[in-house]
Design an enzyme around this catalytic site. Structure first.
Site, PDB file in Angstrom:
ATOM      1  CG  ASP A   1      -1.879   1.148   1.280  1.00 22.70           C
ATOM      2  OD1 ASP A   1      -1.564   2.222   0.727  1.00 22.70           O
ATOM      3  OD2 ASP A   1      -2.961   0.983   1.870  1.00 22.70           O
TER       4      ASP A   1
ATOM      5  NE  ARG B   1       1.054  -0.269   5.378  1.00 20.01           N
ATOM      6  CZ  ARG B   1       1.687  -0.932   6.345  1.00 20.01           C
ATOM      7  NH1 ARG B   1       1.205  -0.907   7.567  1.00 20.01           N
ATOM      8  NH2 ARG B   1       2.775  -1.624   6.099  1.00 20.01           N
TER       9      ARG B   1
ATOM     10  N   GLY C   1       3.250  -4.067  17.384  1.00 17.15           N
ATOM     11  CA  GLY C   1       2.736  -4.856  16.262  1.00 17.15           C
ATOM     12  C   GLY C   1       3.644  -4.696  15.064  1.00 17.15           C
TER      13      GLY C   1
ATOM     14  CD  GLU D   1       3.238  -9.447  14.770  1.00 14.93           C
ATOM     15  OE1 GLU D   1       3.192  -8.216  14.588  1.00 14.93           O
ATOM     16  OE2 GLU D   1       2.245 -10.194  14.660  1.00 14.93           O
TER      17      GLU D   1
ATOM     18  CD  GLU E   1      -2.597  -5.729  24.692  1.00 14.08           C
ATOM     19  OE1 GLU E   1      -1.783  -6.526  24.142  1.00 14.08           O
ATOM     20  OE2 GLU E   1      -3.437  -5.080  24.040  1.00 14.08           O
TER      21      GLU E   1
ATOM     22  CD  GLU F   1      -1.278   0.138   9.632  1.00 15.60           C
ATOM     23  OE1 GLU F   1      -2.272   0.355  10.380  1.00 15.60           O
ATOM     24  OE2 GLU F   1      -1.252  -0.731   8.750  1.00 15.60           O
TER      25      GLU F   1
ATOM     26  CD  GLU G   1      -7.206  -4.371  12.012  1.00 18.56           C
ATOM     27  OE1 GLU G   1      -6.125  -4.527  12.607  1.00 18.56           O
ATOM     28  OE2 GLU G   1      -7.283  -4.196  10.785  1.00 18.56           O
TER      29      GLU G   1
ATOM     30  CG  HIS H   1      -4.878  -1.677   3.033  1.00 14.54           C
ATOM     31  ND1 HIS H   1      -3.851  -0.817   3.340  1.00 14.54           N
ATOM     32  CD2 HIS H   1      -5.274  -2.205   4.212  1.00 14.54           C
ATOM     33  CE1 HIS H   1      -3.629  -0.841   4.634  1.00 14.54           C
ATOM     34  NE2 HIS H   1      -4.477  -1.674   5.199  1.00 14.54           N
TER      35      HIS H   1
HETATM   36  C1  LIG Z   1      -1.612  -3.648  10.657  1.00 18.74           C
HETATM   37  S1  LIG Z   1      -0.292  -4.722  11.040  1.00 18.74           S
HETATM   38  C2  LIG Z   1       1.116  -3.669  10.878  1.00 18.74           C
HETATM   39  C3  LIG Z   1       2.396  -4.425  10.681  1.00 18.74           C
HETATM   40  C4  LIG Z   1       3.631  -3.548  10.490  1.00 18.74           C
HETATM   41  N1  LIG Z   1       3.859  -2.691  11.645  1.00 18.74           N
HETATM   42  C5  LIG Z   1       3.519  -2.685   9.262  1.00 18.74           C
HETATM   43  O1  LIG Z   1       3.300  -1.478   9.399  1.00 18.74           O
HETATM   44  O2  LIG Z   1       3.615  -3.217   8.152  1.00 18.74           O
HETATM   45  C6  LIG Z   1      -0.475  -4.909  12.769  1.00 18.74           C
HETATM   46  C7  LIG Z   1       0.407  -5.941  13.392  1.00 18.74           C
HETATM   47  O3  LIG Z   1       0.291  -5.815  14.795  1.00 18.74           O
HETATM   48  C8  LIG Z   1       0.204  -7.090  15.414  1.00 18.74           C
HETATM   49  N2  LIG Z   1      -0.498  -6.880  16.667  1.00 18.74           N
HETATM   50  C9  LIG Z   1      -1.758  -6.412  16.830  1.00 18.74           C
HETATM   51  N3  LIG Z   1      -2.069  -6.310  18.131  1.00 18.74           N
HETATM   52  C10 LIG Z   1      -0.969  -6.712  18.824  1.00 18.74           C
HETATM   53  C11 LIG Z   1      -0.666  -6.836  20.204  1.00 18.74           C
HETATM   54  N4  LIG Z   1      -1.562  -6.520  21.144  1.00 18.74           N
HETATM   55  N5  LIG Z   1       0.535  -7.290  20.557  1.00 18.74           N
HETATM   56  C12 LIG Z   1       1.460  -7.612  19.605  1.00 18.74           C
HETATM   57  N6  LIG Z   1       1.219  -7.528  18.284  1.00 18.74           N
HETATM   58  C13 LIG Z   1       0.036  -7.075  17.886  1.00 18.74           C
HETATM   59  C14 LIG Z   1      -0.522  -7.934  14.386  1.00 18.74           C
HETATM   60  O4  LIG Z   1      -0.277  -9.321  14.548  1.00 18.74           O
HETATM   61  C15 LIG Z   1       0.033  -7.375  13.081  1.00 18.74           C
HETATM   62  O5  LIG Z   1       1.167  -8.079  12.653  1.00 18.74           O
END
Ligand SMILES: C[S@@+](CC[C@H](N)C(=O)[O-])C[C@H]1O[C@@H](n2cnc3c(N)ncnc32)[C@H](O)[C@@H]1O
Length: 462
Positions: free
Chosen positions: A105, A108, A132, A154, A183, A197, A206, A375
């Site tokens: 994207d 983004r 994340g 992650e 958390e 992100e 989400e 997206h």
């Molecule tokens: C929208 S993606 C963004 C990935 C990357 N930062 C990027 O910008 O390409 C969000 C990521 O955060 C992870 N994630 C979401 N909530 C999380 C949490 N509470 N603890 C750890 N990882 C988390 C998801 O598994 C996912 O891989």
């Protein structure tokens, strides 16, 4: 129960989400391209694959990915059931194809890239937390921009790919990938920057922002900076040919039902016509009045857009985002046209913090765009039937969107002054849904009515 294929009907309807299969409305459904009368083009195609859109729309079931509910991605937190949370939300983030879609994207990517590299002063010699991290891209950029230490957290096994990527880019001494839920994990120190992100459809879907807020409250230094620092939600009236397509689909479903009634009676001796009303209501609620993902062209926006929520990422609390409430006005700014419903989208900004501002502010917008779609697209809520409106018609809108509790029922409302329109979108994410009311009062001398009120109830994906 993992999903429910009972709603699948070709490509038009999707499996009900996992958490609340009986009452949660259908996810937004990418539609076929449709052309408006004036040539406006509504495209759901583009760079982003339909699988990705389906994922972000929460439409894919575990079976689609060859996973089962027992698998543990090391992912859950808090009171949310771990298996369900993994099934609904985290599982697809564990796949490279899926991370690739986000990495493809360009809007983004360019926004985050510019935010980091045009504001290196926030990163040089600093500690950074990437909430994340996914593939690790934001952590890697943070390190390349000069960070002393980056914690890249992650929840899924994508952490292993992130670690590989970090090593391949020779940043293993700076970037530490930690597999676990934000958390639940501990860091050895507080950080200067939190980058993430976290934005879902219509921003809050989400509920990932909850995790960022949690991280901020635990790990950001008092002088720390959030990337992004601000977010806004927008709503605007629109026109769209998809409204007709939805109506045709609904009528097709009813025609099919009548054929089914005849067959069942002729071949099996049972008259099922008594179920016609509930079947029709089901179709209306879960298909006709369900909102959908769309990539609108700007000329489909027929009135002024309004900000319905502003968020300061440094100070906002989870309580502040449980509900989005706004009264706003919009003026139709197009010659007589069809008013088919509303679109919602968001933008985020990278501004640093008051006493430590960005050197160059960056904006990431998901507004309708002729050639810079994202997206995320826009979330579209339709009226049936559409209204004909003239230029300068005033719309006074009350908007209320509330994160739903598990198993809550869709609200019904009767008011003789209101034409109630129930629209819904849904998400299986984190077992959290929302509903929204959109009360529309129009200054309608142009359409020959004193007042038209429309209510919107939506399962907004939080
Ligand atoms: C929208 S993606 C963004 C990935 C990357 N930062 C990027 O910008 O390409 C969000 C990521 O955060 C992870 N994630 C979401 N909530 C999380 C949490 N509470 N603890 C750890 N990882 C988390 C998801 O598994 C996912 O891989």
């Amino acid at each position: 129960m993992v999903g429910c294929s009972g709603w699948n009907r070709g490509e038009r309807q999707r499996a009900l989400p996992v958490c609340d299969p009986d009452i949660i409305p259908l996810p937004s459904t990418p539609q076929a391209d449709v052309r408006e009368e004036d040539g406006a083009h509504e495209s759901t195609s583009g760079r982003i694959s339909s699988d990705w859109k389906r994922h972000r729309a929460g439409e894919l079931e575990l079976g689609d990915w060859g996973l089962n509910g027992e698998e543990d991605g090391g992912s859950s937190s808090g009171p949310v059931d771990k298996g369900a949370d993994f099934a609904n939300y985290f599982c697809t983030y564990g796949f490279l194809y899926h991370q690739k879609e986000m990495l493809s994207d360009r809007v983004r990517m360019d926004a985050y890239y510019n935010a980091v590299f045009k504001n290196k002063h926030h990163f040089q010699g600093k500690t950074v937390l990437d909430v994340g991290t996914g593939s690790g891209i934001l952590a890697i950029w943070s390190a390349q921009a000069g960070a002393r230490k980056v914690y890249a957290v992650e929840a899924t096994k994508m952490s292993e790919h992130a670690r590989t990527l970090v090593r391949a880019n020779n940043l293993q001494d700076i970037v530490e990938v930690i597999e676990g839920s934000m958390e639940e994990i501990d860091l050895p120190e507080k950080v200067d920057v939190i980058i993430s992100e976290w934005m879902g459809y219509f921003l809050l879907r989400e509920s990932m922002f909850d995790s960022v807020i949690c991280a901020r409250d635990r790990w950001l230094k008092p002088t720390g900076v959030m990337y992004p620092s601000h977010a806004r939600m927008w709503v605007a009236p629109i026109r769209s040919g998809l409204v007709d397509q939805k109506k045709n689909d609904y009528e097709g479903a009813m025609d099919d039902w009548y054929g089914f009634l005849e067959d069942t009676k002729d071949y099996y001796g049972v008259d099922m016509s008594v179920l016609t009303k509930p079947f029709s209501e089901e179709q209306q609620k879960y298909y006709l009045q369900t909102s959908l993902w769309n990539n609108l062209h700007p000329n489909q926006v027929i009135g002024t857009a309004a900000v319905i929520k502003e968020i300061d990422c440094l100070t906002v609390s989870v309580n502040d985002i449980l509900q989005v409430k706004s009264n706003f006005s919009s003026v139709i700014n197009m010659v007589p046209t069809r008013f088919c419903g509303f679109a919602g989208w968001f933008d985020v900004h990278f501004r640093g913090r008051g006493e430590d501002p960005a050197q160059q502010e960056i904006e990431l917008t998901t507004a309708p765009s002729p050639n810079n779609g994202t997206h995320w697209g826009q979330q579209v809520f339709f009226f049936h039937p559409p209204l004909h409106v003239d230029e300068e018609t005033n719309l006074n809108v009350s908007f209320l969107m509330t994160r739903s509790k598990e198993n809550h029922r869709l609200m019904e409302s009767e008011d003789s002054n209101e034409l109630l329109i129930l629209l819904s979108i849904s998400t299986p994410c984190k077992c959290l849904q929302a509903r929204a009311w959109l009360i529309l009062e129009m200054d309608v001398c142009n359409v020959g009515m004193q007042q038209i009120c429309a209510g919107l109830m939506a399962g907004i994906p939080f």
